[in-house]
Scaffold this motif. Structure first.
Motif, PDB file in Angstrom:
ATOM      1  N   SER A  35      10.719  14.112   8.257  1.00 40.61           N
ATOM      2  CA  SER A  35       9.731  13.374   9.054  1.00 40.61           C
ATOM      3  C   SER A  35       8.637  12.783   8.173  1.00 40.61           C
ATOM      4  O   SER A  35       8.238  11.625   8.351  1.00 40.61           O
ATOM      5  CB  SER A  35       9.107  14.296  10.101  1.00 40.61           C
ATOM      6  OG  SER A  35      10.079  14.754  10.988  1.00 40.61           O
TER       7      SER A  35
ATOM      8  N   MET B 277       7.886   8.770   7.549  1.00 42.49           N
ATOM      9  CA  MET B 277       6.581   8.144   7.788  1.00 42.49           C
ATOM     10  C   MET B 277       6.043   7.461   6.531  1.00 42.49           C
ATOM     11  O   MET B 277       5.301   6.486   6.621  1.00 42.49           O
ATOM     12  CB  MET B 277       5.588   9.178   8.310  1.00 42.49           C
ATOM     13  CG  MET B 277       5.936   9.634   9.721  1.00 42.49           C
ATOM     14  SD  MET B 277       4.884  10.940  10.337  1.00 42.49           S
ATOM     15  CE  MET B 277       3.292  10.164  10.317  1.00 42.49           C
ATOM     16  N   GLU B 278       6.407   7.993   5.363  1.00 42.75           N
ATOM     17  CA  GLU B 278       5.971   7.392   4.105  1.00 42.75           C
ATOM     18  C   GLU B 278       6.833   6.200   3.715  1.00 42.75           C
ATOM     19  O   GLU B 278       6.547   5.518   2.734  1.00 42.75           O
ATOM     20  CB  GLU B 278       6.005   8.443   2.980  1.00 42.75           C
ATOM     21  CG  GLU B 278       4.958   9.516   3.137  1.00 42.75           C
ATOM     22  CD  GLU B 278       5.098  10.627   2.109  1.00 42.75           C
ATOM     23  OE1 GLU B 278       6.152  10.724   1.434  1.00 42.75           O
ATOM     24  OE2 GLU B 278       4.147  11.420   1.977  1.00 42.75           O
TER      25      GLU B 278
END
Length: 129
Positions: free
Chosen positions: A41, A45-46
Protein backbone atom coordinates in the motif's frame (compact mmCIF):
# COMPACT_ATOMS: atom_id res chain seq x y z
CA UNK A 1 1.14 -41.58 43.56
CA UNK A 2 3.56 -38.67 43.09
CA UNK A 3 5.25 -40.49 40.21
CA UNK A 4 1.96 -41.00 38.41
CA UNK A 5 0.91 -37.38 38.93
CA UNK A 6 4.28 -36.02 37.76
CA UNK A 7 4.23 -38.17 34.59
CA UNK A 8 0.79 -36.79 33.71
CA UNK A 9 1.85 -33.20 34.44
CA UNK A 10 5.04 -33.47 32.35
CA UNK A 11 3.17 -34.83 29.34
CA UNK A 12 0.58 -32.04 29.63
CA UNK A 13 3.33 -29.40 29.84
CA UNK A 14 4.97 -30.72 26.65
CA UNK A 15 1.71 -30.46 24.73
CA UNK A 16 1.10 -26.96 26.09
CA UNK A 17 4.61 -25.88 25.01
CA UNK A 18 4.07 -27.17 21.46
CA UNK A 19 0.71 -25.39 21.28
CA UNK A 20 2.37 -22.16 22.43
CA UNK A 21 5.06 -22.45 19.74
CA UNK A 22 2.45 -23.06 17.05
CA UNK A 23 0.42 -20.07 18.28
CA UNK A 24 3.55 -17.91 18.23
CA UNK A 25 4.28 -19.04 14.67
CA UNK A 26 0.72 -18.31 13.54
CA UNK A 27 0.91 -14.84 15.02
CA UNK A 28 4.24 -14.10 13.38
CA UNK A 29 3.11 -15.40 9.98
CA UNK A 30 0.03 -13.16 10.19
CA UNK A 31 2.20 -10.16 11.18
CA UNK A 32 4.60 -10.79 8.29
CA UNK A 33 1.73 -11.10 5.80
CA UNK A 34 0.15 -7.89 7.13
CA UNK A 35 3.51 -6.10 6.85
CA UNK A 36 3.83 -7.19 3.21
CA UNK A 37 0.33 -5.86 2.47
CA UNK A 38 1.08 -2.57 4.23
CA UNK A 39 4.38 -2.23 2.33
CA UNK A 40 2.46 -2.75 -0.93
CA UNK A 41 0.00 0.00 0.00
CA UNK A 42 2.80 2.41 0.88
CA UNK A 43 4.69 1.65 -2.33
CA UNK A 44 1.49 2.08 -4.36
CA UNK A 45 0.85 5.50 -2.81
CA UNK A 46 4.46 6.49 -3.51
CA UNK A 47 4.02 5.49 -7.16
CA UNK A 48 6.76 2.87 -7.18
CA UNK A 49 6.90 0.52 -10.15
CA UNK A 50 7.17 -2.72 -8.19
CA UNK A 51 4.44 -2.96 -5.60
CA UNK A 52 6.01 -5.60 -3.39
CA UNK A 53 9.44 -5.30 -1.74
CA UNK A 54 12.17 -7.39 -3.36
CA UNK A 55 13.25 -8.79 0.01
CA UNK A 56 11.92 -8.87 3.56
CA UNK A 57 15.12 -8.08 5.43
CA UNK A 58 18.11 -5.83 5.01
CA UNK A 59 20.74 -7.23 7.34
CA UNK A 60 22.03 -10.59 8.48
CA UNK A 61 20.46 -11.93 11.65
CA UNK A 62 17.46 -9.59 11.58
CA UNK A 63 14.52 -11.01 9.68
CA UNK A 64 11.47 -9.19 8.33
CA UNK A 65 12.75 -5.81 9.51
CA UNK A 66 13.14 -3.73 6.38
CA UNK A 67 13.33 -4.24 2.64
CA UNK A 68 16.57 -3.24 0.93
CA UNK A 69 14.85 -0.18 -0.52
CA UNK A 70 14.17 1.11 3.00
CA UNK A 71 10.52 0.10 3.26
CA UNK A 72 10.00 -0.70 6.94
CA UNK A 73 8.19 -3.95 7.58
CA UNK A 74 7.99 -5.06 11.22
CA UNK A 75 8.61 -2.45 13.91
CA UNK A 76 10.78 -4.94 15.75
CA UNK A 77 12.79 -7.48 13.77
CA UNK A 78 12.65 -11.20 14.41
CA UNK A 79 16.13 -12.39 15.26
CA UNK A 80 17.39 -15.50 13.55
CA UNK A 81 17.88 -18.49 15.84
CA UNK A 82 18.02 -22.24 15.22
CA UNK A 83 15.61 -23.50 17.88
CA UNK A 84 11.95 -24.45 18.16
CA UNK A 85 9.73 -21.40 17.89
CA UNK A 86 12.28 -19.35 15.97
CA UNK A 87 13.01 -18.41 12.36
CA UNK A 88 16.08 -18.94 10.21
CA UNK A 89 16.79 -17.71 6.71
CA UNK A 90 17.34 -20.63 4.34
CA UNK A 91 18.05 -18.69 1.15
CA UNK A 92 16.98 -15.54 -0.62
CA UNK A 93 13.26 -15.13 0.16
CA UNK A 94 12.98 -18.58 1.81
CA UNK A 95 12.57 -18.67 5.59
CA UNK A 96 12.22 -21.62 7.95
CA UNK A 97 10.08 -21.65 11.08
CA UNK A 98 11.38 -24.31 13.47
CA UNK A 99 8.59 -26.18 15.20
CA UNK A 100 8.00 -29.67 16.59
CA UNK A 101 11.59 -30.67 15.89
CA UNK A 102 11.47 -29.84 12.19
CA UNK A 103 11.50 -26.80 9.95
CA UNK A 104 8.65 -25.47 7.85
CA UNK A 105 9.82 -23.49 4.83
CA UNK A 106 7.97 -20.31 3.91
CA UNK A 107 8.68 -18.73 0.54
CA UNK A 108 8.17 -15.05 -0.17
CA UNK A 109 7.16 -14.32 -3.76
CA UNK A 110 8.00 -10.70 -4.52
CA UNK A 111 5.84 -10.73 -7.67
CA UNK A 112 2.58 -11.73 -5.98
CA UNK A 113 3.43 -10.73 -2.40
CA UNK A 114 2.60 -14.20 -1.08
CA UNK A 115 4.34 -15.61 1.98
CA UNK A 116 3.36 -19.24 2.27
CA UNK A 117 4.44 -22.82 2.90
CA UNK A 118 3.60 -26.19 1.35
CA UNK A 119 0.03 -26.94 2.43
CA UNK A 120 0.47 -30.69 1.99
CA UNK A 121 2.55 -30.50 5.17
CA UNK A 122 0.38 -30.96 8.28
CA UNK A 123 2.42 -28.50 10.36
CA UNK A 124 2.16 -25.88 7.61
CA UNK A 125 -1.61 -26.14 7.89
CA UNK A 126 -1.37 -25.61 11.66
CA UNK A 127 0.61 -22.42 11.12
CA UNK A 128 -1.56 -20.92 8.38
CA UNK A 129 -5.18 -21.90 9.09
Amino acid sequence: ILGILSSIAISKMAVTRDDAIITKGRSQVASIRNAITLAKSIRMMEGKASLYPDTLDSSAGKLFDMAKDGTKLLDYPIYEKKADGHWTKKSNNVYTFNVLGSGIDFTYNNTSGSFDCDHTNKTCKLLTE
